[in-house]
Design a protein around this motif. Structure first.
Motif, PDB file in Angstrom:
ATOM      1  N   ALA A  14      29.596  39.853  61.915  1.00 19.88           N
ATOM      2  CA  ALA A  14      28.955  40.417  63.098  1.00 19.88           C
ATOM      3  C   ALA A  14      30.011  40.677  64.172  1.00 19.88           C
ATOM      4  O   ALA A  14      30.914  39.859  64.397  1.00 19.88           O
ATOM      5  CB  ALA A  14      27.894  39.464  63.622  1.00 19.88           C
ATOM      6  N   GLY A  15      29.904  41.840  64.801  1.00 17.68           N
ATOM      7  CA  GLY A  15      30.880  42.251  65.796  1.00 17.68           C
ATOM      8  C   GLY A  15      32.044  43.039  65.231  1.00 17.68           C
ATOM      9  O   GLY A  15      32.849  43.588  65.987  1.00 17.68           O
ATOM     10  N   GLY A  16      32.121  43.093  63.915  1.00 17.26           N
ATOM     11  CA  GLY A  16      33.211  43.811  63.273  1.00 17.26           C
ATOM     12  C   GLY A  16      32.950  45.291  63.123  1.00 17.26           C
ATOM     13  O   GLY A  16      31.929  45.818  63.590  1.00 17.26           O
ATOM     14  N   SER A  17      33.885  45.959  62.458  1.00 15.86           N
ATOM     15  CA  SER A  17      33.832  47.413  62.298  1.00 15.86           C
ATOM     16  C   SER A  17      34.035  47.820  60.851  1.00 15.86           C
ATOM     17  O   SER A  17      34.686  47.105  60.073  1.00 15.86           O
ATOM     18  CB  SER A  17      34.931  48.073  63.150  1.00 15.86           C
ATOM     19  OG  SER A  17      34.762  47.783  64.518  1.00 15.86           O
ATOM     20  N   LEU A  18      33.481  48.958  60.515  1.00 14.88           N
ATOM     21  CA  LEU A  18      33.704  49.596  59.222  1.00 14.88           C
ATOM     22  C   LEU A  18      33.727  51.100  59.435  1.00 14.88           C
ATOM     23  O   LEU A  18      33.063  51.608  60.346  1.00 14.88           O
ATOM     24  CB  LEU A  18      32.581  49.269  58.231  1.00 14.88           C
ATOM     25  CG  LEU A  18      32.602  47.947  57.471  1.00 14.88           C
ATOM     26  CD1 LEU A  18      31.350  47.828  56.614  1.00 14.88           C
ATOM     27  CD2 LEU A  18      33.847  47.815  56.616  1.00 14.88           C
ATOM     28  N   ARG A  19      34.468  51.792  58.575  1.00 12.96           N
ATOM     29  CA  ARG A  19      34.410  53.238  58.573  1.00 12.96           C
ATOM     30  C   ARG A  19      33.956  53.707  57.203  1.00 12.96           C
ATOM     31  O   ARG A  19      34.615  53.440  56.192  1.00 12.96           O
ATOM     32  CB  ARG A  19      35.756  53.878  58.907  1.00 12.96           C
ATOM     33  CG  ARG A  19      35.621  55.389  59.131  1.00 12.96           C
ATOM     34  CD  ARG A  19      36.920  56.057  59.490  1.00 12.96           C
ATOM     35  NE  ARG A  19      37.758  56.316  58.329  1.00 12.96           N
ATOM     36  CZ  ARG A  19      38.677  57.265  58.268  1.00 12.96           C
ATOM     37  NH1 ARG A  19      38.875  58.069  59.300  1.00 12.96           N
ATOM     38  NH2 ARG A  19      39.411  57.417  57.186  1.00 12.96           N
ATOM     39  N   LEU A  20      32.846  54.396  57.177  1.00 13.78           N
ATOM     40  CA  LEU A  20      32.328  54.970  55.953  1.00 13.78           C
ATOM     41  C   LEU A  20      32.838  56.398  55.790  1.00 13.78           C
ATOM     42  O   LEU A  20      33.030  57.110  56.778  1.00 13.78           O
ATOM     43  CB  LEU A  20      30.803  54.977  55.963  1.00 13.78           C
ATOM     44  CG  LEU A  20      30.110  53.644  56.225  1.00 13.78           C
ATOM     45  CD1 LEU A  20      28.596  53.820  56.155  1.00 13.78           C
ATOM     46  CD2 LEU A  20      30.583  52.583  55.269  1.00 13.78           C
ATOM     47  N   SER A  21      33.032  56.785  54.547  1.00  8.38           N
ATOM     48  CA  SER A  21      33.422  58.154  54.231  1.00  8.38           C
ATOM     49  C   SER A  21      32.429  58.748  53.249  1.00  8.38           C
ATOM     50  O   SER A  21      31.828  58.032  52.449  1.00  8.38           O
ATOM     51  CB  SER A  21      34.818  58.193  53.602  1.00  8.38           C
ATOM     52  OG  SER A  21      35.791  57.674  54.482  1.00  8.38           O
ATOM     53  N   CYS A  22      32.290  60.045  53.321  1.00  4.85           N
ATOM     54  CA  CYS A  22      31.425  60.755  52.385  1.00  4.85           C
ATOM     55  C   CYS A  22      32.174  62.011  51.944  1.00  4.85           C
ATOM     56  O   CYS A  22      32.403  62.909  52.767  1.00  4.85           O
ATOM     57  CB  CYS A  22      30.112  61.116  53.042  1.00  4.85           C
ATOM     58  SG  CYS A  22      29.040  62.164  52.038  1.00  4.85           S
ATOM     59  N   ALA A  23      32.540  62.045  50.682  1.00  8.25           N
ATOM     60  CA  ALA A  23      33.269  63.184  50.133  1.00  8.25           C
ATOM     61  C   ALA A  23      32.295  64.138  49.467  1.00  8.25           C
ATOM     62  O   ALA A  23      31.436  63.722  48.676  1.00  8.25           O
ATOM     63  CB  ALA A  23      34.307  62.705  49.128  1.00  8.25           C
ATOM     64  N   ALA A  24      32.433  65.412  49.781  1.00  7.04           N
ATOM     65  CA  ALA A  24      31.525  66.424  49.240  1.00  7.04           C
ATOM     66  C   ALA A  24      32.248  67.350  48.281  1.00  7.04           C
ATOM     67  O   ALA A  24      33.424  67.676  48.470  1.00  7.04           O
ATOM     68  CB  ALA A  24      30.935  67.244  50.383  1.00  7.04           C
ATOM     69  N   SER A  25      31.537  67.748  47.264  1.00 10.14           N
ATOM     70  CA  SER A  25      32.080  68.743  46.338  1.00 10.14           C
ATOM     71  C   SER A  25      31.635  70.127  46.781  1.00 10.14           C
ATOM     72  O   SER A  25      30.723  70.274  47.591  1.00 10.14           O
ATOM     73  CB  SER A  25      31.576  68.477  44.924  1.00 10.14           C
ATOM     74  OG  SER A  25      30.168  68.676  44.881  1.00 10.14           O
TER      75      SER A  25
END
Length: 125
Positions: A14-25
């Motif tokens: 809790a309080g942390g960070s994440l970066r999500l990615s989404c790659a598209a074709s």
């Protein structure tokens, strides 16, 4: 046809960070509005954020405003979701989606045309 693959999920405190990615074709990525949604266990899928094809406009759910940032790199066919100050109740599977209607940023699940398989985000307390 657009195929979407999410990555970047995981376990964070809790309080942390994440970066999500989404790659598209496909070569038409830059013509789609893109959105992020999430679905917690036992709950309906809900809108998180969306961005226009040119990155000129964004839209956020009230619950994430000021903490999450959506962005995209059309040259890389990728959309991102930077999540800061995560809370345990935000534990969910996060999905990216593509919308062919680019004149308004929409929030309805049924309004998006293509979906990825999702990536799990778990926020521990």
């Amino acid at each position: 046809q657009v195929q979407l693959v999410e990555s970047g999920g995981g376990l964070v405190q809790a309080g942390g960070s994440l970066r999500l990615s989404c790659a598209a074709s496909g070569r038409t990525f830059s013509s789609y509005a893109m959105g992020w949604f999430r679905q917690a266990p036992g709950k309906e899928r809900e809108f998180v954020a969306a961005i226009t094809p040119s990155s000129g406009s964004t839209r956020y759910a009230d619950s994430v405003k000021g903490r999450f940032t959506i962005s995209r790199e059309n040259a890389k066919n990728t959309v991102y979701l930077l999540m800061n100050s995560l809370e345990p109740e935000e534990t969910a599977v996060y999905y990216c989606a593509a919308d062919r209607s680019v004149f308004v940023l929409r929030v309805g699940v049924r309004e998006y045309d293509y979906w990825g398989q999702g990536t799990q985000v778990t926020v521990s307390s």
